[in-house]
Write an enzyme that holds these catalytic residues in place. Structure first.
Site, PDB file in Angstrom:
ATOM      1  N   HIS A  28      82.457  66.068  26.364  1.00 28.63           N
ATOM      2  CA  HIS A  28      81.841  64.936  25.658  1.00 28.63           C
ATOM      3  C   HIS A  28      82.864  64.036  24.933  1.00 28.63           C
ATOM      4  O   HIS A  28      82.778  63.759  23.745  1.00 28.63           O
ATOM      5  CB  HIS A  28      80.637  65.311  24.800  1.00 28.63           C
ATOM      6  N   HIS A  82      73.313  79.357  19.267  1.00 28.43           N
ATOM      7  CA  HIS A  82      73.579  77.911  19.175  1.00 28.43           C
ATOM      8  C   HIS A  82      72.901  77.219  20.354  1.00 28.43           C
ATOM      9  O   HIS A  82      73.058  77.650  21.496  1.00 28.43           O
ATOM     10  CB  HIS A  82      75.096  77.702  19.198  1.00 28.43           C
ATOM     11  N   GLU A  84      73.345  74.093  21.534  1.00 26.45           N
ATOM     12  CA  GLU A  84      74.012  73.052  22.331  1.00 26.45           C
ATOM     13  C   GLU A  84      74.087  73.532  23.782  1.00 26.45           C
ATOM     14  O   GLU A  84      74.249  74.724  24.062  1.00 26.45           O
ATOM     15  CB  GLU A  84      75.416  72.742  21.779  1.00 26.45           C
ATOM     16  N   ASP A  86      76.003  73.690  26.264  1.00 27.41           N
ATOM     17  CA  ASP A  86      77.027  74.518  26.901  1.00 27.41           C
ATOM     18  C   ASP A  86      76.732  76.010  26.699  1.00 27.41           C
ATOM     19  O   ASP A  86      77.314  76.856  27.370  1.00 27.41           O
ATOM     20  CB  ASP A  86      78.447  74.162  26.418  1.00 27.41           C
ATOM     21  N   HIS A 148      78.526  73.946  14.058  1.00 24.57           N
ATOM     22  CA  HIS A 148      78.640  72.534  13.754  1.00 24.57           C
ATOM     23  C   HIS A 148      77.356  71.780  14.044  1.00 24.57           C
ATOM     24  O   HIS A 148      77.355  70.526  14.014  1.00 24.57           O
ATOM     25  CB  HIS A 148      79.813  71.908  14.542  1.00 24.57           C
ATOM     26  N   ASP A 167      80.399  78.779  18.274  1.00 25.13           N
ATOM     27  CA  ASP A 167      81.539  77.865  18.406  1.00 25.13           C
ATOM     28  C   ASP A 167      82.673  78.195  17.419  1.00 25.13           C
ATOM     29  O   ASP A 167      83.814  77.746  17.602  1.00 25.13           O
ATOM     30  CB  ASP A 167      81.098  76.419  18.147  1.00 25.13           C
ATOM     31  N   TYR A 195      90.714  71.837  19.104  1.00 24.56           N
ATOM     32  CA  TYR A 195      89.274  72.107  18.967  1.00 24.56           C
ATOM     33  C   TYR A 195      88.825  71.843  17.525  1.00 24.56           C
ATOM     34  O   TYR A 195      87.828  71.172  17.281  1.00 24.56           O
ATOM     35  CB  TYR A 195      89.050  73.567  19.358  1.00 24.56           C
ATOM     36  N   HIS A 228      83.796  80.018  22.999  1.00 21.85           N
ATOM     37  CA  HIS A 228      84.788  79.340  23.859  1.00 21.85           C
ATOM     38  C   HIS A 228      86.146  80.006  23.654  1.00 21.85           C
ATOM     39  O   HIS A 228      86.519  80.309  22.511  1.00 21.85           O
ATOM     40  CB  HIS A 228      84.956  77.865  23.489  1.00 21.85           C
TER      41      HIS A 228
HETATM   42 FE1  FEO Z   1      78.497  73.258  19.914  1.00 23.07          FE
HETATM   43 FE2  FEO Z   1      80.128  74.959  22.351  1.00 23.07          FE
HETATM   44  O1  FEO Z   1      78.763  73.959  21.602  1.00 23.07           O
END
Ligand code: FEO
Length: 404
Positions: A28, A82, A84, A86, A148, A167, A195, A228
């Site tokens: 993104h 989370h 989001e 991903d 986040h 994250d 990051y 991640h």
């Molecule tokens: Fe906030 Fe890895 O997504």
């Protein structure tokens, strides 16, 4: 048939069952030159519990890795730390295939998953501080709102003293190795900083508070499993310490000179200014916007003390690439920076003045009035630029000395 992918054992009860995205180079809007991973984890106890899923196109990789341990249909519970996409993108498909008894998320996660996927499926809310004895292990949940996203939470597995930190403490880094201690330290620090700078900087106060809170709760973390990048099985304090430092953003004697140029005049100014900075004894890093991306500039700003930005005037305004990076940096809310604007112009010369206002709106402490040159700088103008850089360099040294 389990497919070609294998799970990786992380601890007594936990396997990594995520996906490696070797090819992603833009997450993104942030450049990910080393790819990324979407980590999901399988707890193996009396029951099988899946922690997070992966980005939608990687569902088969996730289920293949699970199948190397057990039939995915044996997953009884799913915990979504989370929402989001991903980490939740294939959640509806995984739920449909696995048919778990229960899916858990934070109260905000329940709302976010409903707003994303419109599933005809109950998601059970777990609140900050809740604990569950589930499938033969003990799990505790801490909401980490705005770290986040509003829904974010982390899950602690008491038996293995292991934190699934979503994250938190992650990085975009694709690798065959699963553990931080197997990966080159430079890559870890570089990608960890990138990051943090591009995702967490606006929430630095919350990062500091969370680290203090975990410390005050006496939670022992021997293994840190982010969503991640690598897992921290040795010295998770290393990445936690780096996050503490990055959250502080203490200024250093490093100055970024960021600019774009139309006919080379603003570039000549940038190079003369950087010579002045170097001559004053600070470290200058010149980042021309034709070759440096906004996310790399954000990364370099994380440990800088000064930001000097240059623009030519175009159509009574700031050059578009310069406006782009300022918009990006404004959202990231960097702190503890001094700075200044510079630029060349032909006739009306609004660009550098608007740039100065933009820098002030970024909460950069303006260290000098902007410097401007009509058309092309001559020797005197370049000498003024050099002195401009030197003066800001001297000021930066005073600021850093005052803070140490
Ligand atoms: Fe906030 Fe890895 O997504």
């Amino acid at each position: 048939m389990s497919g070609p992918f294998a799970a990786v054992k992380i601890s007594d009860h936990v396997y990594w069952v995520g996906a490696i995205d070797w090819g992603i180079r833009d997450f993104h809007g942030y450049s990910t030159f080393r790819g990324s991973t979407y980590n999901a984890y399988l707890i193996v106890a009396d029951d099988f519990i899946l922690i997070d899923t992966v980005k939608a196109p990687f569902k088969d990789e996730l289920l293949s890795r699970v199948a190397s341990v057990t039939d995915p249909k044996n997953i009884r519970y799913i915990i979504s730390n989370h929402s989001e996409m991903d980490h939740s993108g294939c959640l509806p498909q995984v739920i449909a295939e696995v048919e778990p008894d229960k899916v858990f998320a934070s109260p905000n996660g329940v709302k976010a998953l409903a707003a994303h996927f419109h599933m005809d499926r109950e998601i059970t809310a777990v609140k900050d501080g809740d604990s569950l004895a589930l499938g033969g292990v003990n799990l505790s949940f801490l909401e980490t709102r705005m770290l986040h996203w509003p829904d974010s939470m982390v899950t602690y597995l008491a038996e293995d003293r292991l934190l699934f930190s979503q994250d938190g403490f992650g990085m975009h880094l694709a690798s065959a190795e699963r553990f931080a201690d197997e990966i080159d330290e430079c890559a870890i620090v570089e990608e960890g900083a990138k990051y943090y700078a591009n995702i967490l900087t606006p929430y630095s106060a919350l990062v500091t508070r969370l680290i203090e809170r975990v410390g005050s709760l006496g939670i022992k973390i021997e293994i840190l499993c982010p969503d991640h990048g690598p897992v921290w099985r040795k010295d998770p304090g290393r990445i936690i310490g780096l996050w503490s430092k990055w959250a502080e953003q203490a200024p250093t004697e490093k100055a970024l000179v960021v600019y774009d140029t139309m006919w080379g005049s603003t570039e000549k100014m940038a190079l003369a200014i950087s010579e002045g900075l170097i001559g004053s004894g600070v470290r200058a890093l010149v980042m021309p916007l034709r070759s440096c991306g906004r996310s790399d500039i954000a990364t370099e700003l994380l440990d800088a003390g000064a930001l000097l930005v240059g623009t030519p005037t175009i159509n009574n305004g700031i050059f578009p690439t310069v406006a782009d990076v300022l918009t990006y940096l404004k959202g990231l809310k960097f702190k503890n920076l001094i700075g200044a604007a510079f630029g060349s112009y032909g006739w009306s010369g609004e660009g550098y003045k608007l740039l100065n206002e933009e820098l002030a709106s970024l909460k950069v402490d303006i260290a000098a009035d902007p410097i401007a040159v009509n058309y092309v700088p001559d020797g005197d103008a370049l000498a003024r630029c050099r002195e401009f850089g030197a003066a800001i360099g001297r000021h930066l040294k005073e600021v850093v000395k005052g803070g140490s």
